[in-house]
Design a protein around this motif. Structure first.
Motif, PDB file in Angstrom:
ATOM      1  N   ARG A   1       0.861  -1.186   0.000  1.00  0.00           N
ATOM      2  CA  ARG A   1       0.000   0.000   0.000  1.00  0.00           C
ATOM      3  C   ARG A   1       0.885   1.218   0.000  1.00  0.00           C
ATOM      4  O   ARG A   1       1.789   1.341   0.825  1.00  0.00           O
ATOM      5  CB  ARG A   1      -0.894   0.037   1.236  1.00  0.00           C
ATOM      6  CG  ARG A   1      -2.022  -0.966   1.198  1.00  0.00           C
ATOM      7  CD  ARG A   1      -3.248  -0.451   1.917  1.00  0.00           C
ATOM      8  NE  ARG A   1      -3.841   0.680   1.222  1.00  0.00           N
ATOM      9  CZ  ARG A   1      -5.074   1.120   1.452  1.00  0.00           C
ATOM     10  NH1 ARG A   1      -5.821   0.569   2.365  1.00  0.00           N
ATOM     11  NH2 ARG A   1      -5.551   2.154   0.774  1.00  0.00           N
TER      12      ARG A   1
ATOM     13  N   LEU B   1       0.272  -2.457 -10.107  1.00  0.00           N
ATOM     14  CA  LEU B   1      -0.893  -3.230 -10.552  1.00  0.00           C
ATOM     15  C   LEU B   1      -0.908  -3.650 -12.005  1.00  0.00           C
ATOM     16  O   LEU B   1      -1.305  -4.754 -12.340  1.00  0.00           O
ATOM     17  CB  LEU B   1      -2.157  -2.383 -10.324  1.00  0.00           C
ATOM     18  CG  LEU B   1      -2.560  -2.077  -8.897  1.00  0.00           C
ATOM     19  CD1 LEU B   1      -3.646  -1.011  -8.895  1.00  0.00           C
ATOM     20  CD2 LEU B   1      -3.057  -3.328  -8.221  1.00  0.00           C
TER      21      LEU B   1
ATOM     22  N   LEU C   1      -6.116  -4.177 -14.124  1.00  0.00           N
ATOM     23  CA  LEU C   1      -6.438  -3.382 -12.935  1.00  0.00           C
ATOM     24  C   LEU C   1      -5.659  -2.082 -12.910  1.00  0.00           C
ATOM     25  O   LEU C   1      -4.431  -2.083 -12.929  1.00  0.00           O
ATOM     26  CB  LEU C   1      -6.126  -4.188 -11.669  1.00  0.00           C
ATOM     27  CG  LEU C   1      -6.877  -5.514 -11.526  1.00  0.00           C
ATOM     28  CD1 LEU C   1      -6.519  -6.168 -10.191  1.00  0.00           C
ATOM     29  CD2 LEU C   1      -8.377  -5.325 -11.634  1.00  0.00           C
ATOM     30  N   ILE C   2      -6.391  -0.986 -12.883  1.00  0.00           N
ATOM     31  CA  ILE C   2      -5.777   0.320 -12.655  1.00  0.00           C
ATOM     32  C   ILE C   2      -6.150   0.759 -11.244  1.00  0.00           C
ATOM     33  O   ILE C   2      -7.094   0.233 -10.667  1.00  0.00           O
ATOM     34  CB  ILE C   2      -6.231   1.360 -13.710  1.00  0.00           C
ATOM     35  CG1 ILE C   2      -7.747   1.538 -13.698  1.00  0.00           C
ATOM     36  CG2 ILE C   2      -5.776   0.930 -15.101  1.00  0.00           C
ATOM     37  CD1 ILE C   2      -8.239   2.643 -14.613  1.00  0.00           C
TER      38      ILE C   2
ATOM     39  N   THR D   1      -7.816   2.384  -8.103  1.00  0.00           N
ATOM     40  CA  THR D   1      -9.082   3.058  -7.788  1.00  0.00           C
ATOM     41  C   THR D   1      -8.771   4.209  -6.828  1.00  0.00           C
ATOM     42  O   THR D   1      -7.630   4.350  -6.350  1.00  0.00           O
ATOM     43  CB  THR D   1     -10.061   2.099  -7.087  1.00  0.00           C
ATOM     44  OG1 THR D   1      -9.545   1.792  -5.787  1.00  0.00           O
ATOM     45  CG2 THR D   1     -10.236   0.812  -7.880  1.00  0.00           C
TER      46      THR D   1
ATOM     47  N   MET E   1      -9.461   4.297  -3.923  1.00  0.00           N
ATOM     48  CA  MET E   1      -9.040   3.697  -2.661  1.00  0.00           C
ATOM     49  C   MET E   1      -7.550   3.338  -2.646  1.00  0.00           C
ATOM     50  O   MET E   1      -6.978   3.116  -1.590  1.00  0.00           O
ATOM     51  CB  MET E   1      -9.841   2.415  -2.395  1.00  0.00           C
ATOM     52  CG  MET E   1     -11.341   2.615  -2.338  1.00  0.00           C
ATOM     53  SD  MET E   1     -11.829   3.493  -0.858  1.00  0.00           S
ATOM     54  CE  MET E   1     -11.618   2.199   0.352  1.00  0.00           C
ATOM     55  N   ASP E   2      -6.955   3.239  -3.824  1.00  0.00           N
ATOM     56  CA  ASP E   2      -5.540   2.857  -3.896  1.00  0.00           C
ATOM     57  C   ASP E   2      -4.616   4.060  -3.946  1.00  0.00           C
ATOM     58  O   ASP E   2      -3.412   3.922  -3.804  1.00  0.00           O
ATOM     59  CB  ASP E   2      -5.308   2.009  -5.151  1.00  0.00           C
ATOM     60  CG  ASP E   2      -6.104   0.720  -5.112  1.00  0.00           C
ATOM     61  OD1 ASP E   2      -5.648  -0.220  -4.453  1.00  0.00           O
ATOM     62  OD2 ASP E   2      -7.194   0.682  -5.688  1.00  0.00           O
TER      63      ASP E   2
ATOM     64  N   ARG F   1      -6.111  -7.656  -5.207  1.00  0.00           N
ATOM     65  CA  ARG F   1      -4.947  -7.008  -5.818  1.00  0.00           C
ATOM     66  C   ARG F   1      -4.983  -5.499  -5.638  1.00  0.00           C
ATOM     67  O   ARG F   1      -3.979  -4.832  -5.723  1.00  0.00           O
ATOM     68  CB  ARG F   1      -4.864  -7.346  -7.305  1.00  0.00           C
ATOM     69  CG  ARG F   1      -4.495  -8.791  -7.561  1.00  0.00           C
ATOM     70  CD  ARG F   1      -4.002  -8.997  -8.980  1.00  0.00           C
ATOM     71  NE  ARG F   1      -3.740 -10.409  -9.206  1.00  0.00           N
ATOM     72  CZ  ARG F   1      -2.581 -11.009  -8.910  1.00  0.00           C
ATOM     73  NH1 ARG F   1      -1.598 -10.302  -8.384  1.00  0.00           N
ATOM     74  NH2 ARG F   1      -2.418 -12.275  -9.140  1.00  0.00           N
ATOM     75  N   ARG F   2      -6.193  -4.968  -5.459  1.00  0.00           N
ATOM     76  CA  ARG F   2      -6.271  -3.550  -5.120  1.00  0.00           C
ATOM     77  C   ARG F   2      -7.323  -3.370  -4.048  1.00  0.00           C
ATOM     78  O   ARG F   2      -7.928  -4.347  -3.603  1.00  0.00           O
ATOM     79  CB  ARG F   2      -6.522  -2.697  -6.370  1.00  0.00           C
ATOM     80  CG  ARG F   2      -7.849  -2.954  -7.030  1.00  0.00           C
ATOM     81  CD  ARG F   2      -8.039  -2.131  -8.305  1.00  0.00           C
ATOM     82  NE  ARG F   2      -9.284  -2.536  -8.936  1.00  0.00           N
ATOM     83  CZ  ARG F   2      -9.646  -2.211 -10.163  1.00  0.00           C
ATOM     84  NH1 ARG F   2      -8.858  -1.470 -10.910  1.00  0.00           N
ATOM     85  NH2 ARG F   2     -10.805  -2.614 -10.652  1.00  0.00           N
ATOM     86  N   GLN F   3      -7.557  -2.123  -3.633  1.00  0.00           N
ATOM     87  CA  GLN F   3      -8.330  -1.887  -2.418  1.00  0.00           C
ATOM     88  C   GLN F   3      -9.837  -1.894  -2.629  1.00  0.00           C
ATOM     89  O   GLN F   3     -10.595  -1.868  -1.665  1.00  0.00           O
ATOM     90  CB  GLN F   3      -7.906  -0.563  -1.782  1.00  0.00           C
ATOM     91  CG  GLN F   3      -6.437  -0.514  -1.406  1.00  0.00           C
ATOM     92  CD  GLN F   3      -6.050  -1.640  -0.461  1.00  0.00           C
ATOM     93  OE1 GLN F   3      -6.796  -1.979   0.442  1.00  0.00           O
ATOM     94  NE2 GLN F   3      -4.889  -2.233  -0.690  1.00  0.00           N
ATOM     95  N   ALA F   4     -10.283  -1.897  -3.858  1.00  0.00           N
ATOM     96  CA  ALA F   4     -11.714  -1.954  -4.140  1.00  0.00           C
ATOM     97  C   ALA F   4     -11.892  -2.462  -5.557  1.00  0.00           C
ATOM     98  O   ALA F   4     -10.931  -2.478  -6.332  1.00  0.00           O
ATOM     99  CB  ALA F   4     -12.345  -0.558  -4.013  1.00  0.00           C
TER     100      ALA F   4
END
Lengths: 778, 316
Positions: A642, A678, A697-698, A700, A702-703, B210-213
């Motif tokens: 993170r 990602l 996946l790109i 969001t 939240m990331d 893999r990601r948060q949402a």
């Protein structure tokens, strides 16, 4: 003069509302897919079913028998040259005899509805004879590998060399020699709006194309070539854009040429819109690189020599590969003084999806490698990463690896390093975090990276652009430019500059969409060149328009033009301030005096030069410097990273619009974060596995972490109002900074992107598509 | 912008009885609730995107050949009787068409089964949660479905109804037989899910993506534990994206049950869970990653339950 104007700047340097913002948030903006025309047909491309094959025959009879089908076109229907390309014109708009990747188009179905076109496209039968294919860029260069293009032995698209100093002597002086391999992945631009165009039959046998087109002039060249028409009969008009990031160039040339072909042959408008899946399969991507670095350093950390080899996967067509890899040659050593350099950068054809321009353009790959390497040097020598960079980094008058003495602008590398690291609390965190991590499963780290980047096209080619500022009889002003709005905010910046130079309220200005028949060819909107090049052209045009008004006022007042001073919304006589004329009044005077109130501005980039045999010269006329610091938390049980905070300092020369500059910081870092953690287009034997955003996946919201933008301003003598470049620099450093932060947190280094959970936990990639796919490691 | 989907007809029903009658007459019909899985599946199956597949037919991504036969859809999204969430004594009854967002924010769910509330809250995005239903999450039967591990540890009972056979009650593990497979008959409709509530449980739900949402789970762990003093009196462990169908992982539970809680036991439970995954699924491309990570997540979830009881500390 310049200083005086800067002092009383009203719009330049001030936050300005986006001139197209209201239309966008109220849904009034018109995107390519919003366009329609009476009697319109829909076009659907039939794409290859093989990564490499000969086409023996195409049978469209079943498709032609379907309801609503007007025509099925193939390469034999193309009146001009089927091949187009910005650097090498060899990419077929529709393949005649051979397909080279899964995104190649072999036929175009035209039907009354989108559904009918798609249904019929399934029934077009192409008879293929599969050819041996190659998906690994190193294999592609080996003897006996299938040749993708007959005129490129060894599949080598380009080989750039840099030869500076005596590398062997440099290594001999070193106390430590490190050799490291780094690799980056194939990534997608992921613009929110997939490709869309509407083509209409034009007057006199010409065509008009409206669409989601990043570079209308490049697109026009392709359409004209394919249709065998003069440029003057092809009109390309840009619609509002849902993002591009370098991605709507060749893929839009192909779509525009296909739709225009349909319009020309059926005499009806033709609309085409890609689904996301089609976009991911057909559109070009960022080059995956494999990079080998050998570096010699003294005990103190001073670099004595570097030997670099990079290989880029060009995929099926040359596209921008020669230019992308050229930029890498300039940035390969990073912003560091290296007395001896030997760099070889190659791009090679494979049967993978072709690769081309994407925000950063050959820099993010090189930055990931050389900035990882700087941290590895620091670790080996027990030096703080900041100190090893300060020791070797460019200062005023430094000479680049490609032989350019940096003495015409402020070399601000040290300043951006200091500003970013201080704001992030570097020294304290760098010491404290490892102590706090002891015994923890979730560990934290801080890492940094920096870069220098050449502004605009540099020695890639002709670099000039124009603008029209046309004052209307009521005092409103129309501005148009050869550079195009791709979402970066160009319309707002150019409106600010026009308002500043004319001395008028920005509300008077209406900015036109880029129209190839309305303005001269101003080159492509790439290389972060809009503000620095186009800004100067707008300034030039607006200044000329203002002078016409000054002349009119002078004539009316019976004074000389030199005695007239332009203020905000007014003109006055220098000697007698009571002699004031409002802007509208001045316009009326000029009109009555039959003066030309429209003017054309043109800006040529300062001269650059390049010797390609040794890779030496003045690669770019100026450069920007940036530094980013990433703070991360790594779950050592799952490998999940993170990013908790990003701090960035970039020298932009001058922020014409500070809000827009900050927007570029945020967007660039978010994109760089996706690249770092990602994103990866997975191909299996040339077929795209990541076909939509559930798999590709790109980041969001939240990331994306807290981001701290630090705008550094050292006015550049060649910039518009001193302004340089910001779009790409923010995007090229982030992944490297994150990788360095992860290494700091976990104590071991991942040398390939993205730093996904498997790589961070196990040190290697496990994804199922790997191993059979060229440029990825098993 | 229309994307063609292979849909023959859509029947919008007004009552459960009417829906059952339609299903009896159209046994192949697919119930449409939120549509967040079904519509994506139909579009993908038809191959709407029209991009080439190597060496053959256009269309159809992923599993199986191109099934282009159009589906009949039974739209049950408007049935209020299937949307109810209520506590019935110790039992929690959730209508099959309750929106995932409603499950996530329901006070009854929060009280009886906070793991399920947390699971529901981690589905997709706000937009998806506002459309998707709990029943859909079950009947789609993805091995990575967010709600299934939470339902499994609560011993969920699925209530199916048909015109011909009346009501049938199946445990979750009986209904879901494998990846994207259930044993529901073609004329049966899932109408409700019943959960065993209970306030004595310590609960933990962990989801790794893999990601948060907006991402399919890579691994999910749900754990319920009941303590008597420091002794583990009862324990239920389940995992998602690890097994072909929802289940409790008994070897992991055995490592803890009846013994005083210890970190060593928590670790042992994690390792047992991971071994069970490998035993059931065999070695796959992802095993090298998932085996240690499932072990770590189970250990972590168990420790989190113990921490809530005051027997451990988590997060560290």
């Amino acid at each position: 003069m310049a200083a005086e104007r800067v002092k009383r700047a009203r719009y330049v340097g001030a936050p300005a509302q986006r001139v197209d913002g209201f239309d966008k948030v109220t849904g009034r903006a018109v995107f390519g897919a919003d366009m329609s025309a009476p009697n319109m047909l829909w076009g659907q491309v039939v794409r290859s079913q093989h990564p490499h094959a000969l086409i023996r025959a195409i049978d469209a009879s079943a498709a032609l028998a379907c309801d609503g089908v007007a025509a099925v076109l193939t390469a034999s229907d193309v009146p001009g040259d089927i091949r187009f390309g910005v650097v090498v014109p060899h990419q077929p708009v529709l393949c005649s005899d051979r397909v080279r990747y899964m995104g190649d188009g072999v036929a175009l179905v035209l039907a009354e509805t989108r559904e009918q076109a798609a249904e019929a496209a399934r029934l077009v039968k192409a008879d293929y004879q599969p050819l041996p294919a190659v998906f690994d860029v190193e294999e592609a260069m080996r003897d006996g590998a299938p040749l993708i293009h007959d005129d490129y032995p060894g599949n080598v698209v380009v080989h750039h060399r840099v030869r500076k100093g005596d590398v062997e002597a440099g290594f001999a002086q070193a106390d430590l020699i490190l050799e490291r391999d780094y690799a980056t992945q194939l990534v997608e631009h992921a613009y929110i709006e997939p490709e869309a165009v509407l083509a209409l039959p034009g007057r006199g046998g010409g065509v008009e194309v409206y669409g989601s087109i990043q570079n209308p002039f490049s697109c026009r060249r392709a359409v004209a070539r394919v249709l065998g028409l003069p440029l003057a009969k092809v009109r390309i008009v840009q619609c509002d854009m849902g993002g591009s990031f370098g991605g709507k160039d060749e893929v839009m040339s192909a779509m525009s040429a296909r739709a225009a072909l349909g319009a020309l042959l059926t005499s009806r408008p033709v609309k085409m819109v890609n689904t996301r899946e089609e976009s991911l399969v057909e559109s070009y991507k960022r080059h995956p690189y494999r990079m080998h670095y050998k570096v010699g350093v003294t005990r103190e950390g001073r670099i004595t020599a570097m030997e670099i080899r990079m290989v880029a996967d060009a995929g099926a067509y040359a596209s921008q590969s020669p230019f992308v890899t050229w930029r890498s040659t300039v940035q390969a050593t990073g912003p560091y003084e290296v007395p001896a350099v030997k760099t070889d950068i190659l791009a090679a054809f494979t049967n993978n999806t072709y690769t081309g321009a994407m925000r950063g353009f050959g820099a993010p790959q090189a930055v990931f490698a050389n900035e990882s390497l700087m941290d590895e040097i620091a670790l080996e020598l027990g030096i703080d990463p900041v100190d090893v960079r300060r020791l070797n980094g460019y200062r005023q008058g430094s000479v680049t690896a490609t032989g350019h003495k940096l003495d015409e602008h402020t070399v601000s590398l040290m300043e951006v390093i200091d500003r970013a690291t201080e704001a992030a609390g570097w020294r304290e965190k760098r010491q404290r975090l490892p102590l706090e991590n002891r015994g923890k499963t979730i560990v934290r780290g801080i890492g940094m990276a920096c870069s220098f980047r050449g502004c605009s096209l540099g020695a890639e080619g002709v670099d000039a652009t124009g603008a029209i500022v046309s004052v209307q009889t009521d005092g409103s002003v129309i501005v148009s430019t050869g550079l195009a709005e791709n979402g970066q905010g160009l319309r707002t910046i150019f409106s600010q500059i026009a308002a500043e130079e004319l001395g008028v309220d920005i509300g008077r200005i209406v900015f036109l969409p880029c129209d190839t028949s309305g303005v001269p060819d101003g080159g492509p909107t790439v290389a972060s060149r809009s503000t620095i090049m186009g800004g100067n052209a707008v300034r030039d045009a607006a200044r000329k328009a203002r002078r016409a008004l000054e002349d009119a006022v002078a004539q009316e007042l019976g004074v000389s033009s030199e005695e007239i001073e332009a203020g905000f919304e007014e003109f006055s006589a220098i000697g007698d301030r009571t002699l004031r004329v409002g802007f509208d009044q001045a316009v009326a005077m000029a009109w009555n005096q039959a003066r030309l109130m429209a003017s054309f501005g043109w800006h040529q980039a300062p001269k650059v030069n390049w010797d390609e045999h040794v890779g030496q010269g003045k690669a770019y006329f100026t450069y920007v410097y940036g530094c980013q610091v990433a703070e991360v938390a790594v779950d050592t049980a799952t490998g999940q990273v993170r990013v908790e905070r990003l701090t960035a300092a970039h020298d932009v020369g001058r922020a014409v619009n500070p809000q827009a500059v900050q927007g570029q910081f945020y967007g660039g870092m978010a994109m760089g974060l996706g690249y770092g953690l990602l994103e990866e287009v997975e191909l299996k034997k040339g077929a795209t596995r990541t076909k939509n955003f559930d798999q590709y996946l790109i980041p969001t919201a939240m990331d994306v972490p807290e981001m701290i933008p630090i705008v550094v301003e050292n006015h550049d003598p060649y910039g518009a109002y001193g302004a340089k470049t910001i779009g790409e620099p923010t995007c090229e450093i982030t992944a490297a900074a994150i990788a360095n932060a992860v290494a700091h947190a976990v104590g071991c280094r991942v040398r390939e992107l993205p730093l996904d959970m498997e790589r961070v936990l196990l040190g290697e990639c496990l994804r199922v598509a790997r191993g059979e796919r060229g440029s990825e490691r098993p | 912008m229309s994307i063609r989907m292979p849909i023959a007809e859509v029947y919008r029903t007004s009552s459960v009885d009417d829906a059952l009658a339609f299903l009896a007459e159209h046994p192949g019909a697919r119930p449409l609730a939120g549509g967040t899985d079904l519509l994506v599946e139909l579009r993908t199956r038809w191959g709407g995107p029209l991009v080439g597949k190597p060496g053959g037919a256009q269309g159809a991504d992923g599993g199986g050949g191109a099934d282009l036969s159009p589906a009949s859809l039974l739209d049950i999204s408007g049935l209020p009787e299937l949307r109810d969430i209520r506590a019935d004594g110790r039992k929690l009854v959730i209508g099959a068409c309750a929106r995932v967002a409603e499950v996530a924010s329901s006070p009854q769910v929060a009280a009886a089964a906070p793991t399920l509330a947390q699971a529901a809250g981690s589905v997709g995005s706000v937009q998806i949660r506002n459309r998707a239903t709990l029943g859909g999450n079950i009947m789609n039967a993805s091995p990575a479905a967010d709600s299934l591990p939470a339902l499994a540890v609560h011993e969920a009972v699925c209530v199916l109804r048909s015109q011909r056979g009346g009501e049938r009650r199946l445990r979750l593990g009986e209904l879901v037989t494998g990846p994207y497979c259930t044993c529901a008959r073609p004329d049966e409709l899932l109408v409700a899910v019943e959960l065993e509530g209970g306030s004595g449980w310590r609960q933990s739900y962990m989801r790794l993506g893999r990601r948060q949402a907006m991402t399919i789970a890579r691994l999910i762990v749900a754990v319920l534990m009941r303590f008597e003093g420091s002794t583990v009196a009862d324990v239920r462990i389940s995992a998602g994206a690890a097994f072909p169908s929802p289940r409790r992982i008994e070897p992991a539970e055995r490592a803890l049950l009846g013994a005083p809680f210890s970190r060593a036991a928590a670790r042992e439970a994690g390792e047992a869970a991971a071994e069970e995954m490998v035993r059931v699924c065999g070695i796959r491309w992802s095993t090298r990653y998932k085996q240690p990570v499932l072990a770590a997540l189970v250990e972590r979830a168990v420790r989190q339950c113990a921490a809530k009881e005051g027997l451990d500390e988590w997060p560290e």
